[in-house]
Design an enzyme around this catalytic site. Sequence first.
Site, PDB file in Angstrom:
ATOM      1  N   LYS A 200      -6.690 -36.547 -39.078  1.00 31.08           N
ATOM      2  CA  LYS A 200      -5.786 -35.417 -38.850  1.00 31.08           C
ATOM      3  C   LYS A 200      -6.578 -34.112 -38.809  1.00 31.08           C
ATOM      4  O   LYS A 200      -7.124 -33.668 -39.807  1.00 31.08           O
ATOM      5  CB  LYS A 200      -4.736 -35.295 -39.956  1.00 31.08           C
ATOM      6  CG  LYS A 200      -3.643 -34.280 -39.561  1.00 31.08           C
ATOM      7  CD  LYS A 200      -2.835 -33.750 -40.721  1.00 31.08           C
ATOM      8  CE  LYS A 200      -3.399 -32.534 -41.385  1.00 31.08           C
ATOM      9  NZ  LYS A 200      -3.476 -31.316 -40.560  1.00 31.08           N
ATOM     10  N   GLU A 275     -14.791 -32.671 -49.964  1.00 31.60           N
ATOM     11  CA  GLU A 275     -15.753 -31.587 -49.702  1.00 31.60           C
ATOM     12  C   GLU A 275     -14.950 -30.304 -49.772  1.00 31.60           C
ATOM     13  O   GLU A 275     -14.129 -30.035 -48.898  1.00 31.60           O
ATOM     14  CB  GLU A 275     -16.351 -31.729 -48.295  1.00 31.60           C
ATOM     15  CG  GLU A 275     -17.206 -32.958 -48.088  1.00 31.60           C
ATOM     16  CD  GLU A 275     -18.479 -32.941 -48.905  1.00 31.60           C
ATOM     17  OE1 GLU A 275     -18.872 -31.866 -49.401  1.00 31.60           O
ATOM     18  OE2 GLU A 275     -19.078 -34.017 -49.065  1.00 31.60           O
ATOM     19  N   CYS A 309     -18.158 -23.283 -45.738  1.00 31.13           N
ATOM     20  CA  CYS A 309     -18.005 -23.616 -47.156  1.00 31.13           C
ATOM     21  C   CYS A 309     -19.248 -23.221 -47.952  1.00 31.13           C
ATOM     22  O   CYS A 309     -19.134 -22.912 -49.135  1.00 31.13           O
ATOM     23  CB  CYS A 309     -17.670 -25.083 -47.331  1.00 31.13           C
ATOM     24  SG  CYS A 309     -18.770 -26.168 -46.434  1.00 31.13           S
ATOM     25  N   GLU A 406     -13.337 -17.640 -53.401  1.00 35.10           N
ATOM     26  CA  GLU A 406     -13.828 -17.898 -52.045  1.00 35.10           C
ATOM     27  C   GLU A 406     -12.997 -17.064 -51.064  1.00 35.10           C
ATOM     28  O   GLU A 406     -11.793 -17.259 -50.939  1.00 35.10           O
ATOM     29  CB  GLU A 406     -13.689 -19.386 -51.713  1.00 35.10           C
ATOM     30  CG  GLU A 406     -14.225 -19.727 -50.333  1.00 35.10           C
ATOM     31  CD  GLU A 406     -14.190 -21.226 -50.027  1.00 35.10           C
ATOM     32  OE1 GLU A 406     -13.133 -21.851 -50.174  1.00 35.10           O
ATOM     33  OE2 GLU A 406     -15.246 -21.757 -49.622  1.00 35.10           O
TER      34      GLU A 406
HETATM   35  P1  NAP Z   1      -6.537 -26.390 -46.358  1.00 31.48           P
HETATM   36  O1  NAP Z   1      -5.092 -26.124 -46.556  1.00 31.48           O
HETATM   37  O2  NAP Z   1      -7.329 -26.921 -47.467  1.00 31.48           O
HETATM   38  O3  NAP Z   1      -6.629 -27.356 -45.075  1.00 31.48           O
HETATM   39  C1  NAP Z   1      -7.548 -28.379 -44.833  1.00 31.48           C
HETATM   40  C2  NAP Z   1      -6.839 -29.584 -44.242  1.00 31.48           C
HETATM   41  O4  NAP Z   1      -5.973 -30.196 -45.213  1.00 31.48           O
HETATM   42  C3  NAP Z   1      -5.938 -29.257 -43.064  1.00 31.48           C
HETATM   43  O5  NAP Z   1      -5.979 -30.317 -42.140  1.00 31.48           O
HETATM   44  C4  NAP Z   1      -4.594 -29.155 -43.744  1.00 31.48           C
HETATM   45  O6  NAP Z   1      -3.498 -29.230 -42.889  1.00 31.48           O
HETATM   46  C5  NAP Z   1      -4.653 -30.294 -44.717  1.00 31.48           C
HETATM   47  N1  NAP Z   1      -3.697 -30.213 -45.834  1.00 31.48           N
HETATM   48  C6  NAP Z   1      -3.138 -29.107 -46.374  1.00 31.48           C
HETATM   49  N2  NAP Z   1      -2.326 -29.434 -47.391  1.00 31.48           N
HETATM   50  C7  NAP Z   1      -2.362 -30.788 -47.513  1.00 31.48           C
HETATM   51  C8  NAP Z   1      -1.741 -31.727 -48.383  1.00 31.48           C
HETATM   52  N3  NAP Z   1      -0.915 -31.338 -49.349  1.00 31.48           N
HETATM   53  N4  NAP Z   1      -2.013 -33.034 -48.218  1.00 31.48           N
HETATM   54  C9  NAP Z   1      -2.855 -33.442 -47.250  1.00 31.48           C
HETATM   55  N5  NAP Z   1      -3.465 -32.605 -46.393  1.00 31.48           N
HETATM   56  C10 NAP Z   1      -3.234 -31.284 -46.525  1.00 31.48           C
HETATM   57  O7  NAP Z   1      -7.244 -25.101 -45.831  1.00 31.48           O
HETATM   58  P2  NAP Z   1      -6.546 -23.907 -45.033  1.00 31.48           P
HETATM   59  O8  NAP Z   1      -5.135 -23.679 -45.477  1.00 31.48           O
HETATM   60  O9  NAP Z   1      -6.732 -24.160 -43.617  1.00 31.48           O
HETATM   61  O10 NAP Z   1      -7.431 -22.689 -45.526  1.00 31.48           O
HETATM   62  C11 NAP Z   1      -7.165 -22.096 -46.781  1.00 31.48           C
HETATM   63  C12 NAP Z   1      -8.430 -21.704 -47.471  1.00 31.48           C
HETATM   64  O11 NAP Z   1      -9.206 -22.868 -47.734  1.00 31.48           O
HETATM   65  C13 NAP Z   1      -9.366 -20.844 -46.658  1.00 31.48           C
HETATM   66  O12 NAP Z   1      -9.046 -19.500 -46.728  1.00 31.48           O
HETATM   67  C14 NAP Z   1     -10.690 -21.154 -47.282  1.00 31.48           C
HETATM   68  O13 NAP Z   1     -10.908 -20.383 -48.419  1.00 31.48           O
HETATM   69  C15 NAP Z   1     -10.574 -22.579 -47.691  1.00 31.48           C
HETATM   70  N6  NAP Z   1     -11.218 -23.512 -46.750  1.00 31.48           N
HETATM   71  C16 NAP Z   1     -12.364 -24.094 -47.139  1.00 31.48           C
HETATM   72  C17 NAP Z   1     -13.002 -24.979 -46.289  1.00 31.48           C
HETATM   73  C18 NAP Z   1     -14.270 -25.644 -46.691  1.00 31.48           C
HETATM   74  O14 NAP Z   1     -14.928 -26.257 -45.859  1.00 31.48           O
HETATM   75  N7  NAP Z   1     -14.646 -25.591 -47.925  1.00 31.48           N
HETATM   76  C19 NAP Z   1     -12.484 -25.256 -45.038  1.00 31.48           C
HETATM   77  C20 NAP Z   1     -11.290 -24.637 -44.655  1.00 31.48           C
HETATM   78  C21 NAP Z   1     -10.673 -23.769 -45.542  1.00 31.48           C
HETATM   79  P3  NAP Z   1      -3.007 -27.841 -42.244  1.00 31.48           P
HETATM   80  O15 NAP Z   1      -3.926 -27.601 -41.141  1.00 31.48           O
HETATM   81  O16 NAP Z   1      -1.624 -28.065 -41.794  1.00 31.48           O
HETATM   82  O17 NAP Z   1      -3.070 -26.791 -43.316  1.00 31.48           O
END
Ligand code: NAP
Length: 502
Positions: A200, A275, A309, A406
């Site tokens: 996904k 990760e 990240c 972050e």
């Molecule tokens: P996120 O919510 O952690 O999203 C990552 C993935 O997980 C997306 O495919 C997301 O779907 C999915 N997801 C979200 N909630 C889930 C759940 N309850 N169960 C299963 N899968 C789920 O990240 P984001 O909302 O895009 O970004 C938020 C913050 O996360 C950023 O501002 C940043 O600080 C951090 N981030 C960190 C990394 C890293 O590599 N460390 C990468 C991205 C973001 P959706 O696309 O629908 O949300």
Amino acid sequence: MSQAAIAYTQPAYSAAAQQALARKPQLFIGGEWVDSSHGALIDVEDPSTGKVIARTADASDKDIDRAVAAARAAFDDGRWSAMPPMERERIMIRLADLLEAHAEELAELEAIDNGKPKGMAMAVDIPGAASEIRYMAGWAGKLGGETPSPYALPQGAMFGYTLREPVGVCAQIVPWNFPLLMACQKIAPALAAGCTLVLKPAEQTPLTALRLADLVAQAGFPAGVINIVTGLGETAGDRLVRHPDVDKVAFTGSTDVGKTISRNAADTMKRLTLELGGKSPVIVMPDVDVKEASKGAASAIFFNSGQVCVAGSRLYAHRSIFDSVLEGVAAVAPRWAPRPSLDPAAQMGPLVSGEQLDRVMGYIEAGKRAGASVVTGGDSPTSDGYYVNPTVLADVNPQMSVVREEIFGPVVVAQRFDDLDEVAKAANDTCYGLGAGVWTRDISVMHKLVGKIKSGTVWGNCHTVVDPALPFGGYKQSGLGREQGRQGIEPYLETKTVFLKL
Ligand code: NAP
Ligand code: MG
């Protein structure tokens, strides 16, 4: 650097990209493009313009169940795991070849979808994605168990050995910062191990994952081995994580969502690798070439608009060179001034979304309110896209949210230090432990800091270097397990012990 509003005009999309944007919103399940069971769609934006450019399917519970059933059937009948490893390797390499053959188009789609400069995607994302698959393909034929001699049993009475078996059906959930690269980093070890999977992509960046599905079909993977579903995390992602027919979850994203997934996967005791986020320190010792180190510190935070990240988001410069390091970073910041992703001069693009822009600007404002001073940047140029200028904050303290949390944007906080123990303690004063950069020519200081820093990767005189052969992952709340290298395939394998009475 406070930059006036400039004309942000995104160049026209190519014919190939327009075709990809016009595709019917569908899901790739069981080797076919299928409609979702309901009509819900997700808007896809170009962050350089803020315009909606495509729509993708928002997978329903029924769709997820269908994708898992396809992966389950493909695993259980052995159409992939029982294939000669040489064949699996061959098909994976064909996929890597196809990614390279379509590099130009994939890089453009990544630029349109995520906002990163197309040149960056050409140099980093697409070749990186192909090499993840190439490297792991080689492991397909090099896995196997051991024949340890029993220790507490009479020798010759029992024959013991181990088998390595694929763990089963994998749910792989990836973020939006390196969409295709993260997707390939996930699918590669699963495929090499003989697993089947449901991938996904993030809701913001589905375009390259959908093109990947086309290439998967062309490469000759048996139907159902790789299923790709677009949808929301809270619904589609959550359904995958809790699904009783999924054996393993691999997730990259925020630490908060990682914790939720960890809890939700526990009921069915799924295998889990995570990760997660970081707040990586960059430590600059007084003996360096200040100009070079400043340039390195700037790249460490401004690359990919800081949406990395391992972004070097906490800069620690020795007191004796602190001012000149800050001047050096500010001097190169204009080179990172954000531009539309298809502008050939772009070194940094916009942030991925309006939500991310608000989040990053919210942190900058909170930092200012708490007393931080802006050395450069700190603002968002007027535009319909999601641009933030490269930002350096000084006069910060370890309690501020800009230092602790972050931000995931082009924002670095700079602090002074006097000695090694002090800076090591400051570097480790975080719940994260993903990466760290150390700049020094003194080999003894380098090794001492490598030993003191609690993080999954330490870079010496560089930052953000990764390679498929070297493990990547986090200490503390930055994750669980490792990806890449031999260690990266282990989580996709079970170990079976066999005793035979002779
Ligand atoms: P996120 O919510 O952690 O999203 C990552 C993935 O997980 C997306 O495919 C997301 O779907 C999915 N997801 C979200 N909630 C889930 C759940 N309850 N169960 C299963 N899968 C789920 O990240 P984001 O909302 O895009 O970004 C938020 C913050 O996360 C950023 O501002 C940043 O600080 C951090 N981030 C960190 C990394 C890293 O590599 N460390 C990468 C991205 C973001 P959706 O696309 O629908 O949300
Ligand atoms: Mg999210």
